[in-house]
Design a protein around this motif. Structure first.
Motif, PDB file in Angstrom:
ATOM      1  N   ALA A 146      11.596 -11.305  -0.018  1.00  0.00           N
ATOM      2  CA  ALA A 146      12.315 -10.036   0.096  1.00  0.00           C
ATOM      3  C   ALA A 146      12.505  -9.383  -1.274  1.00  0.00           C
ATOM      4  O   ALA A 146      12.318  -8.169  -1.427  1.00  0.00           O
ATOM      5  CB  ALA A 146      13.657 -10.251   0.789  1.00  0.00           C
ATOM      6  N   MET A 147      12.857 -10.179  -2.284  1.00  0.00           N
ATOM      7  CA  MET A 147      13.055  -9.639  -3.625  1.00  0.00           C
ATOM      8  C   MET A 147      11.753  -9.048  -4.164  1.00  0.00           C
ATOM      9  O   MET A 147      11.726  -7.927  -4.670  1.00  0.00           O
ATOM     10  CB  MET A 147      13.556 -10.719  -4.582  1.00  0.00           C
ATOM     11  CG  MET A 147      13.847 -10.187  -5.986  1.00  0.00           C
ATOM     12  SD  MET A 147      14.267 -11.474  -7.158  1.00  0.00           S
ATOM     13  CE  MET A 147      12.644 -11.996  -7.669  1.00  0.00           C
ATOM     14  N   ARG A 148      10.669  -9.800  -4.057  1.00  0.00           N
ATOM     15  CA  ARG A 148       9.378  -9.304  -4.547  1.00  0.00           C
ATOM     16  C   ARG A 148       8.984  -8.033  -3.809  1.00  0.00           C
ATOM     17  O   ARG A 148       8.498  -7.074  -4.409  1.00  0.00           O
ATOM     18  CB  ARG A 148       8.289 -10.356  -4.383  1.00  0.00           C
ATOM     19  CG  ARG A 148       6.899  -9.816  -4.788  1.00  0.00           C
ATOM     20  CD  ARG A 148       5.787 -10.764  -4.425  1.00  0.00           C
ATOM     21  NE  ARG A 148       4.483 -10.133  -4.562  1.00  0.00           N
ATOM     22  CZ  ARG A 148       3.546 -10.524  -5.398  1.00  0.00           C
ATOM     23  NH1 ARG A 148       3.744 -11.556  -6.192  1.00  0.00           N
ATOM     24  NH2 ARG A 148       2.385  -9.897  -5.438  1.00  0.00           N
ATOM     25  N   THR A 149       9.189  -8.010  -2.508  1.00  0.00           N
ATOM     26  CA  THR A 149       8.816  -6.841  -1.716  1.00  0.00           C
ATOM     27  C   THR A 149       9.563  -5.604  -2.192  1.00  0.00           C
ATOM     28  O   THR A 149       8.965  -4.538  -2.364  1.00  0.00           O
ATOM     29  CB  THR A 149       9.075  -7.098  -0.222  1.00  0.00           C
ATOM     30  OG1 THR A 149       8.288  -8.228   0.190  1.00  0.00           O
ATOM     31  CG2 THR A 149       8.722  -5.895   0.626  1.00  0.00           C
ATOM     32  N   ARG A 150      10.859  -5.729  -2.435  1.00  0.00           N
ATOM     33  CA  ARG A 150      11.630  -4.584  -2.938  1.00  0.00           C
ATOM     34  C   ARG A 150      11.084  -4.121  -4.299  1.00  0.00           C
ATOM     35  O   ARG A 150      11.001  -2.921  -4.565  1.00  0.00           O
ATOM     36  CB  ARG A 150      13.111  -4.946  -3.051  1.00  0.00           C
ATOM     37  CG  ARG A 150      13.839  -4.978  -1.716  1.00  0.00           C
ATOM     38  CD  ARG A 150      15.346  -5.112  -1.883  1.00  0.00           C
ATOM     39  NE  ARG A 150      15.743  -6.261  -2.684  1.00  0.00           N
ATOM     40  CZ  ARG A 150      15.855  -7.504  -2.223  1.00  0.00           C
ATOM     41  NH1 ARG A 150      15.598  -7.768  -0.965  1.00  0.00           N
ATOM     42  NH2 ARG A 150      16.227  -8.483  -3.028  1.00  0.00           N
ATOM     43  N   GLU A 151      10.708  -5.060  -5.151  1.00  0.00           N
ATOM     44  CA  GLU A 151      10.160  -4.706  -6.465  1.00  0.00           C
ATOM     45  C   GLU A 151       8.813  -4.005  -6.334  1.00  0.00           C
ATOM     46  O   GLU A 151       8.547  -3.018  -7.023  1.00  0.00           O
ATOM     47  CB  GLU A 151      10.026  -5.952  -7.333  1.00  0.00           C
ATOM     48  CG  GLU A 151      11.364  -6.503  -7.787  1.00  0.00           C
ATOM     49  CD  GLU A 151      11.254  -7.843  -8.501  1.00  0.00           C
ATOM     50  OE1 GLU A 151      10.139  -8.407  -8.590  1.00  0.00           O
ATOM     51  OE2 GLU A 151      12.307  -8.331  -8.965  1.00  0.00           O
ATOM     52  N   VAL A 166       3.491 -16.676   0.343  1.00  0.00           N
ATOM     53  CA  VAL A 166       3.615 -15.521   1.235  1.00  0.00           C
ATOM     54  C   VAL A 166       4.225 -14.386   0.415  1.00  0.00           C
ATOM     55  O   VAL A 166       5.322 -14.517  -0.121  1.00  0.00           O
ATOM     56  CB  VAL A 166       4.431 -15.840   2.520  1.00  0.00           C
ATOM     57  CG1 VAL A 166       5.790 -16.415   2.196  1.00  0.00           C
ATOM     58  CG2 VAL A 166       4.549 -14.629   3.417  1.00  0.00           C
ATOM     59  N   VAL A 167       3.466 -13.283   0.265  1.00  0.00           N
ATOM     60  CA  VAL A 167       3.884 -12.181  -0.603  1.00  0.00           C
ATOM     61  C   VAL A 167       3.444 -10.840  -0.022  1.00  0.00           C
ATOM     62  O   VAL A 167       2.521 -10.764   0.777  1.00  0.00           O
ATOM     63  CB  VAL A 167       3.294 -12.304  -2.028  1.00  0.00           C
ATOM     64  CG1 VAL A 167       3.834 -13.521  -2.754  1.00  0.00           C
ATOM     65  CG2 VAL A 167       1.779 -12.305  -2.008  1.00  0.00           C
ATOM     66  N   ILE A 168       4.123  -9.811  -0.487  1.00  0.00           N
ATOM     67  CA  ILE A 168       3.676  -8.433  -0.298  1.00  0.00           C
ATOM     68  C   ILE A 168       3.107  -8.005  -1.642  1.00  0.00           C
ATOM     69  O   ILE A 168       3.703  -8.263  -2.687  1.00  0.00           O
ATOM     70  CB  ILE A 168       4.839  -7.497   0.086  1.00  0.00           C
ATOM     71  CG1 ILE A 168       5.410  -7.838   1.464  1.00  0.00           C
ATOM     72  CG2 ILE A 168       4.390  -6.029   0.028  1.00  0.00           C
ATOM     73  CD1 ILE A 168       4.597  -7.400   2.648  1.00  0.00           C
ATOM     74  N   GLY A 169       1.959  -7.360  -1.604  1.00  0.00           N
ATOM     75  CA  GLY A 169       1.344  -6.842  -2.823  1.00  0.00           C
ATOM     76  C   GLY A 169       0.604  -5.558  -2.484  1.00  0.00           C
ATOM     77  O   GLY A 169       0.504  -5.180  -1.311  1.00  0.00           O
ATOM     78  N   THR A 170       0.084  -4.914  -3.500  1.00  0.00           N
ATOM     79  CA  THR A 170      -0.624  -3.652  -3.286  1.00  0.00           C
ATOM     80  C   THR A 170      -1.942  -3.629  -4.035  1.00  0.00           C
ATOM     81  O   THR A 170      -2.132  -4.348  -5.014  1.00  0.00           O
ATOM     82  CB  THR A 170       0.204  -2.440  -3.762  1.00  0.00           C
ATOM     83  OG1 THR A 170       0.442  -2.570  -5.167  1.00  0.00           O
ATOM     84  CG2 THR A 170       1.517  -2.332  -3.021  1.00  0.00           C
ATOM     85  N   ILE A 171      -2.797  -2.762  -3.561  1.00  0.00           N
ATOM     86  CA  ILE A 171      -4.031  -2.438  -4.264  1.00  0.00           C
ATOM     87  C   ILE A 171      -4.056  -0.917  -4.363  1.00  0.00           C
ATOM     88  O   ILE A 171      -3.808  -0.216  -3.383  1.00  0.00           O
ATOM     89  CB  ILE A 171      -5.273  -2.958  -3.512  1.00  0.00           C
ATOM     90  CG1 ILE A 171      -5.265  -4.483  -3.489  1.00  0.00           C
ATOM     91  CG2 ILE A 171      -6.558  -2.413  -4.142  1.00  0.00           C
ATOM     92  CD1 ILE A 171      -6.422  -5.115  -2.747  1.00  0.00           C
ATOM     93  N   GLY A 172      -4.345  -0.421  -5.555  1.00  0.00           N
ATOM     94  CA  GLY A 172      -4.398   1.019  -5.760  1.00  0.00           C
ATOM     95  C   GLY A 172      -3.295   1.488  -6.691  1.00  0.00           C
ATOM     96  O   GLY A 172      -2.452   0.711  -7.142  1.00  0.00           O
ATOM     97  N   VAL A 173      -3.310   2.775  -6.970  1.00  0.00           N
ATOM     98  CA  VAL A 173      -2.332   3.387  -7.872  1.00  0.00           C
ATOM     99  C   VAL A 173      -1.208   4.005  -7.045  1.00  0.00           C
ATOM    100  O   VAL A 173      -1.406   4.351  -5.881  1.00  0.00           O
ATOM    101  CB  VAL A 173      -2.984   4.463  -8.773  1.00  0.00           C
ATOM    102  CG1 VAL A 173      -4.032   3.846  -9.688  1.00  0.00           C
ATOM    103  CG2 VAL A 173      -3.606   5.576  -7.944  1.00  0.00           C
TER     104      VAL A 173
END
Length: 186
Positions: A153-158, A14-21
């Motif tokens: 939570a740590m990954r999301t903040r990063e 379970v993670v938060i990630g992004t696509i795009g610049v």
């Protein structure tokens, strides 16, 4: 209409990630258990608030007298996940979210519901995808153990922090092609 619930109890990931610049990123909450994979889009602010509130809940649980749960004060290194998102197929764009604690399983519980039609600007062209359909409503429910929640939570903040830098004068993001601001008068 019945609600289609995408439920993950003890997910593999379970993670938060992004696509795009930076400046044009789309944020995703992605959950996987076995071969089941769900990705929902959410706003940067929702991601930030989710990480903050998870840490607040866990920090409060640590202070409870006689707390039977083993809550880590920091992120367990073995649970850190820095891998990119897996193949993203957006299930829905998130509107309302809720966050809670399930003492029966000692897990943080996230619930996310799609953005409701009334939440959108009726004059915006972006609403074209909201054609009248008979599709069932959906929701995502994720229950994750406390160590996984700290790592999430740590990954999301990063991920959130990897965006555009903030202007020290006005506090707004600085774009790659420049930035102009007005300094507030004292």
């Amino acid at each position: 209409m019945p609600t289609r619930v995408h439920e993950f109890v003890w997910p593999d990931r379970v993670v938060i990630g992004t696509i795009g610049v930076p400046g044009a990123r789309t944020f995703y909450l992605q959950v996987r258990a076995g071969k089941a994979l769900v990705s929902i889009a959410l706003e940067k602010q929702q991601s930030t608030l989710l990480a903050e509130k998870i840490d607040e809940i866990l920090d409060q649980l640590i202070t409870v007298d006689g707390n039977p749960f083993s809550i880590p004060t920091g992120t367990p290194l073995e649970l850190v996940d820095n891998e990119p998102l897996e193949a993203v197929q957006e299930q829905f764009r998130t509107g309302t979210m809720s966050l809670g604690w399930d003492p029966t399983t000692a897990q943080i519980v996230i619930e996310a519901h799609p953005l409701a039609e009334e939440d959108l600007d009726p004059d915006a062209d972006d609403n074209a995808f909201l054609e009248d359909t008979d599709d069932d409503s959906e929701m995502l429910r994720v229950s994750m153990p406390v160590g996984t929640a700290r790592a999430f939570a740590m990954r999301t903040r990063e991920v959130v922090g990897a965006g555009r830098p903030t202007c020290p004068l006005c506090g707004y993001p600085v774009d790659a092609d420049g930035h102009s601001c007005t300094i507030p008068e004292s």
